[in-house]
Each structure stands twice: as C-alpha cells, then as structure tokens.
Design an enzyme around this catalytic site. Sequence first.
Site: not given
Ligand code: COA
Length: 342
Positions: A219, A239, A278, A315
């Site tokens: 995508e 990108s 993201a 991240r």
């Molecule tokens: C980066 C990413 C993978 C993290 O997801 P995850 O591994 O499931 O992590 P979680 O959201 O469960 O977060 C885990 C912990 O890190 C923290 N955290 C997550 N992102 C953070 C950030 N950017 N900064 C600080 N803390 C963060 C959460 O608050 C959580 O804290 P806790 O342990 O105190 O509860 C997710 O945010 C992401 O960007 N996924 C991409 C999805 C996407 O774009 N898909 C394509 C769709 S078209």
Amino acid sequence: MSFAFGIGIGTQNKQGEWLEVYYQQPVLKPEASLAEAARNILDYKGGNQAFQATAAQLSELSAALAESGQNDQAGLAKQAAGSHRPVVVTLLETDDTASSTPEVYLKLHLISHRLAKPHGLKLDGIFGQLPNLAWTNEGAVDLNELPGRQLQARLEGRILEVKSVDKFPQMTDYVVPKGVRIADTARVRLGAYVGEGTTVMHEGFINFNAGTEGTSMIEGRISAGVMVGQGSDLGGGCSTMGTLSGGGNIIISVGENCLIGANSGIGIPLGDRSTVEAGLYITAGTKVALLDDKNVLVEIVKARDLASKPDLLFRRNSQTGAVECKTNRTAVELNEQLHANN
Ligand SMILES: CC(C)(COP(=O)(O)OP(=O)(O)OC[C@H]1O[C@@H](n2cnc3c(N)ncnc32)[C@H](O)[C@@H]1OP(=O)(O)O)[C@@H](O)C(=O)NCCC(=O)NCCS
C-alpha cells in the site's frame, strides 16, 4: 549460449522509429536453435540486434522453428506473420547496455515475466532508448503526432483518451503475472517484478527494476531498485527511498516478514522481521537510540549501522521525539493477521 530472444508486435511513429514492443513470450537463455533459425532467415550475424520482420520472413521462421521443436515460438511467429502492426524479432547475445527500444522492452518484459530479477539485468542507459509517449486507449502515440491523432479521432466522432504521458507503460498491458492482485493497474510500471501472492492496493506503486519476492501487501511505494522480501507489508502511503535521484547510492531493500508502517519511510536496507512505526522516516544518517528490553539506552548509532540487521523495531518516542530501536517481538504475528485475507 545467447542471452535473450523475443518475437514482438510493436508500434512505430511516422518516421518508422520504434515506440514500444509487446513480447508475448520472451525467452531468457534461448536454445541455440532459435538463434540458428534467425541467422539463416533474418541474416543475423550475432550480437544484439532487433530485426523488423516481413510476413514472408515470419512464415519461414515459423517453419524453421517448428522443425527444430520450438513449437511455442513457431506458433507465435506464424500468428505474427498475419500482424497488422510491425513485428520485431530481437536477438540478444549478451546482457549489454541496450542500444535500441525493442532491446529495452525485451529486458523489461523479462523482469515482469519473472524470468529475471531486479538488479539481475544491465539496465544502464535505458532512458535514452525509451521515448516519452502518450499512452492512449488506442495504444502508444508519438507526442509530435498526438494533436493530429486527437483531431482525427474527434472528426470521426471518437475521443482519444490519453491515460498517461511517460517513458514506461503500465505493466498489465503487457503481462499479468500469475497470482497477483493490482487494484489500480496504472501504479505498476512495465519492468516491475510482482511476486506471486502480491496484492498492490490503490496507494501502492511499483517502479521498474523493483518489486516483491512473493506474498506481500503493498500500500506504499516501491521505488526503482528496491526489492521487498517474502511476507513483508508496506503500509498505506509509505516510502522506500530510490536510488535514481537525490544522490542515494545504497540499494534499499526490505527483508522478509517486515512491516513498514503507514506514512513511514526507509532510507536503509531493512533486515528480516523488522518494523517501522507508522509515520517515522528513517534516513541513513538518522541518529537512533538503541534500547534494551527494559527500555534502557544502550548506545546511539546511525541508522546506516543497523542496515540489514534482523528483528528490529524502529519508533519515534512520542514524548521525547528521539528515534528509538528495540528488538521486534510482534512482526511475525502482525503479518500472519494481515495476510489471512490476501
Ligand atoms: C510501532 C508499532 C508497531 C508499535 O506497536 P506495538 O509493538 O504493538 O506496541 P504497543 O502499541 O503495544 O506499545 C507497547 C508499549 O510501547 C509504548 N509505545 C508504543 N509506541 C510508542 C512511541 N512511539 N513512543 C513511546 N512509547 C510508545 C506503548 O505506549 C506501550 O507502552 P506500555 O508498555 O507502557 O503499555 C505500532 O505503533 C505501529 O506503528 N504499527 C504500524 C501499523 C501500520 O501502519 N500498519 C499498516 C497499515 S496500512
């Protein structure tokens, strides 16, 4: 052994210059009998050449190919003998810098037919052999001839629709490789390598000499030269940095089972099972804080030092703004979910 062979149906402008060529069955590493038949009938003396063939030559070629057991190519030559459009027979002894438009088209076909991988062919200098054309509902049109064709169409009560103005056509007008889904066909150029099991959604894009190894959800944009590993997903609007402009010379790639988040981007090769959050763009010089499992800082490194390293999660800390990198624990699970309904 020679490098490639193709019988193509093409388009020429009023000066008789080739604009584009469609090869239904391009051949990589053809058997000697193919070149031998051409040698006698087209007066081919070796090297890399494209011959415009007459109906009589194609009939003769068909008979010679049938005799040597090349039935598919014989059938193609026979059909080509009845073509209303110019026919080209292209013989490439070596994979060298292309010297004609039919030669470039044959190479682009080899990649889109999955007979050659991106970076597997010599493509330097191809832009000079690819004319910029109007791609219309009536085929390729030389831009100098376009106003005349548009007027003629109107006078005859038709409309000539110009779908794009570009050096590359869309891949699907030439080949639809097995097992793919492409929501908006204009977004994949001829010369793209679209692996079996790939879905390209509307925002996805695949340039030439780039593509996917296998199952993928695309995508975002796959720039020229970028290859995406099996099981990886490119999120909406993301990108991958290309190498055609901007001075970048690292070849960007995406490993297996990676997730590049929506609106994020990579300027380094990403190792297997890695995730980019993201919205985060990692360039080669981005300073990255490496964190351990307890989120304690281990050291600061440049992103290029993490190139191709597996199992990383990138991240941007939402509180401090620092780019962080941790061990990735969720990549594979995420991919399994995403691919369940490919
Ligand atoms: C980066 C990413 C993978 C993290 O997801 P995850 O591994 O499931 O992590 P979680 O959201 O469960 O977060 C885990 C912990 O890190 C923290 N955290 C997550 N992102 C953070 C950030 N950017 N900064 C600080 N803390 C963060 C959460 O608050 C959580 O804290 P806790 O342990 O105190 O509860 C997710 O945010 C992401 O960007 N996924 C991409 C999805 C996407 O774009 N898909 C394509 C769709 S078209």
